[in-house]
Motif scaffolding. Structure first.
Motif, mmCIF file in Angstrom:
data_model
loop_
_atom_site.group_PDB
_atom_site.id
_atom_site.type_symbol
_atom_site.label_atom_id
_atom_site.label_comp_id
_atom_site.label_asym_id
_atom_site.label_seq_id
_atom_site.Cartn_x
_atom_site.Cartn_y
_atom_site.Cartn_z
ATOM 1 N N HIS A 53 -1.899 23.278 8.031
ATOM 2 C CA HIS A 53 -2.983 24.253 7.832
ATOM 3 C C HIS A 53 -3.726 24.535 9.134
ATOM 4 C CE1 HIS A 53 -6.555 21.478 7.593
ATOM 5 N NE2 HIS A 53 -5.675 20.604 7.134
ATOM 6 N N ASP B 287 -7.549 18.631 13.157
ATOM 7 C CA ASP B 287 -7.161 18.676 11.747
ATOM 8 C C ASP B 287 -7.209 20.142 11.344
ATOM 9 O OD1 ASP B 287 -6.902 18.622 9.015
ATOM 10 O OD2 ASP B 287 -8.728 17.483 8.622
ATOM 11 N N GLU C 280 -6.985 25.111 3.324
ATOM 12 C CA GLU C 280 -6.720 23.736 2.872
ATOM 13 C C GLU C 280 -8.017 22.961 2.737
ATOM 14 O OE1 GLU C 280 -5.983 19.526 2.721
ATOM 15 O OE2 GLU C 280 -7.083 20.559 4.294
ATOM 16 N N GLU C 281 -8.940 23.214 3.670
ATOM 17 C CA GLU C 281 -10.179 22.415 3.708
ATOM 18 C C GLU C 281 -11.085 22.657 2.511
ATOM 19 O OE1 GLU C 281 -10.548 19.955 5.419
ATOM 20 O OE2 GLU C 281 -9.344 20.161 7.232
ATOM 21 N N HIS D 5 -12.810 15.582 11.141
ATOM 22 C CA HIS D 5 -13.781 16.583 10.669
ATOM 23 C C HIS D 5 -15.048 16.649 11.510
ATOM 24 C CE1 HIS D 5 -12.222 17.602 6.364
ATOM 25 N NE2 HIS D 5 -11.234 17.475 7.233
#
Ligand code: MN
Ligand code: MN
Length: 469
Positions: free
Chosen positions: A112, A272, A302-303, A444
């Motif tokens: 992603h 990420d 995705e998140e 994150h």
């Protein structure tokens, strides 16, 4: 040279029966240089692709340079031909046609390209006590307190009334201004310090300073806001109403940098999951004549749970497979039934400073290679894909054959929390899938850390997966 000491029977048996994952720097020190060289391209990718849209544009650039053409449903494709399809500017699929018929299955690799950030609210601009601000609504799982006093850049698009789309990007070029969320000075923070960490900065406190000078006119009630609007209008031709037709993301302005005296790590925003996106893209591009047709998909959303029509929980991947199946005159469901997929996403690297949230025997570690994650989820594997032993065996065999350094890991100790990836949405299509990716420290956060050796071995794993199964 001293003669090597003879090993005891127990030592020999231990080597034969036991297993532990080595530090790559000890086992294969020659990879340190190779990994560092590979990661220069990765760092440049991170600096140019800070939003899903920018990553798609960047990927299309790379794909076209490598000979990929837009998928043409009236064309006939031969093994080795390369095509791509962009989904609404926010996700992209790329394929290299294989030597085997399509219904023997495909090798799918999904990563992603969206990352946690601060999105502007639909009506973001306001003035308070002669300071102009943007109101934000955070996107994805952020720890809000980490986003104060961090230099931020504006990225996004606005579609004007006449339909013209403008790209917005301030804070990335040398000499550009940046923006930020303020926080209290310690002298006055006694009350704030009593808040729980999760509320250190609250959602409605993530307000971004964008200006402080007024437009010179006594008749105007909010002259600082007007000045900000005037400057935006001069640069992009937009007005306040255009924010309703915009998607604007505030992301860390920091560029990707080497971390550590030995430069073994990379510190950057958005690793990420752009670390898997870049390595997946490079592996796809370098795949010349695969046995099975490849599909590399860089997906959005995705998140926030793979929602929306650019996320994996939509039909766009299935539709793409159906299109390929029609071209080859085979049944799409047969293609999916025989497919094998890597859900390529990061995992939490063991952090010695916070060791109690990990279970040391089942954590992933930096510098031990890409991490194969059989299942994610929370509590009793709730929400997990839980890859089969057979799927694990296939992927491990490909990596072992190519000498890839890999490790196995879970996301933290049992009942410490949890998370999910795109794996379960791929599995819904009747496709075998397992998670694989790079261990990350400070996941994150505005500044995440990965090891160059792990990035390099993830790229090697993807190449092995696409080419040798
Ligand atoms: Mn991820
Ligand atoms: Mn994530």
């Amino acid at each position: 040279m001293a003669e090597e000491k003879e090993k005891s029977a127990g030592k020999l048996l231990e080597e034969q029966l036991g297993w532990s994952f080595p530090h790559i720097g000890k086992k294969a020190p020659e990879q340190v240089k190779e990994a560092a060289a590979f990661c220069e391209g990765y760092k440049a990718f991170l600096d140019r692709g800070k939003t899903e849209r920018e990553c798609v544009d960047l990927a299309v650039d790379m794909l076209e340079k490598a000979g990929y053409c837009p998928l043409d449903l009236s064309a006939h494709y031969e093994p080795g031909d390369k095509v791509y399809l962009v989904n609404r500017g926010k996700s992209v699929l790329a394929t290299t046609f294989g030597r085997e018929p399509l219904d023997k299955g495909v090798r799918l690799n999904g990563a992603h390209i969206d990352s946690p950030r601060l999105d502007l609210k639909p009506s973001p601009l306001y003035e308070k006590n002669e300071i102009a601000y943007f109101k934000t609504h955070y996107y994805g799982g952020i720890r809000k307190y980490q986003w104060g006093t961090v230099p931020l850049a504006i990225h996004g698009v606005a579609v004007k009334k006449d339909g013209e789309r403008v790209n917005i990007r301030i804070g990335e070029e040398p000499g550009d201004p940046v923006f930020c969320v303020t926080d209290l000075l310690p002298h006055l923070a006694a009350k704030q310090n009593e808040r729980k960490l999760g509320e250190g900065l609250k959602g409605e406190e993530l307000n971004i300073v964008i200006g402080s000078l007024p437009f010179q006119d006594e008749a105007v009630k909010e002259p600082v806001k007007l000045m900000a609007l005037k400057l935006l209008n001069e640069k992009y031709g937009i007005t306040e109403a255009d924010f309703f037709r915009a998607e604007i993301e505030m992301v860390p302005a920091q560029k990707a940098v080497d971390v550590g005296l030995d430069r073994s790590l990379i510190g950057a925003y958005g690793q990420d999951d752009r670390v898997c996106a870049y390595t997946a893209l490079m592996a796809e591009i370098e795949t010349v004549s695969p046995l099975y047709t490849t599909i590399t998909v860089l997906t959005d959303k995705e998140e926030i749970g793979s929602e929306g029509n650019t996320g994996m929980n939509s039909a766009y991947l299935r539709h793409y497979i159906e299109d390929l199946a029609e071209l080859s005159q085979v049944r799409a469901r047969q293609v999916m039934r025989n497919a094998l997929c890597l859900s390529s996403d990061v995992n939490a690297a063991y952090d010695p400073t916070f060791s109690d949230v990990f279970e040391a025997n089942n954590a992933s570690y930096i510098n031990k290679g890409c991490v194969l994650t059989k299942y994610t989820g929370a509590r009793g594997k709730s929400g997990a894909n839980d890859a089969s032993a057979e799927t694990m065996a296939q992927v491990i065999a490909a990596m072992d054959k190519e000498g890839v350094y890999w490790q196995a890991g879970e996301l933290g100790a049992v009942d410490q929390g949890g998370g999910g990836t795109i794996a379960k949405y791929v599995a819904q299509l009747d496709i075998d899938v397992v998670d694989l990716g790079v261990p990350v420290l400070s996941m994150h956060a505005p500044f995440e850390l990965v090891s160059k050796l792990d990035v390099y071995n993830t790229y090697k794993a993807f190449k092995a997966f696409l080419n040798f199964l």
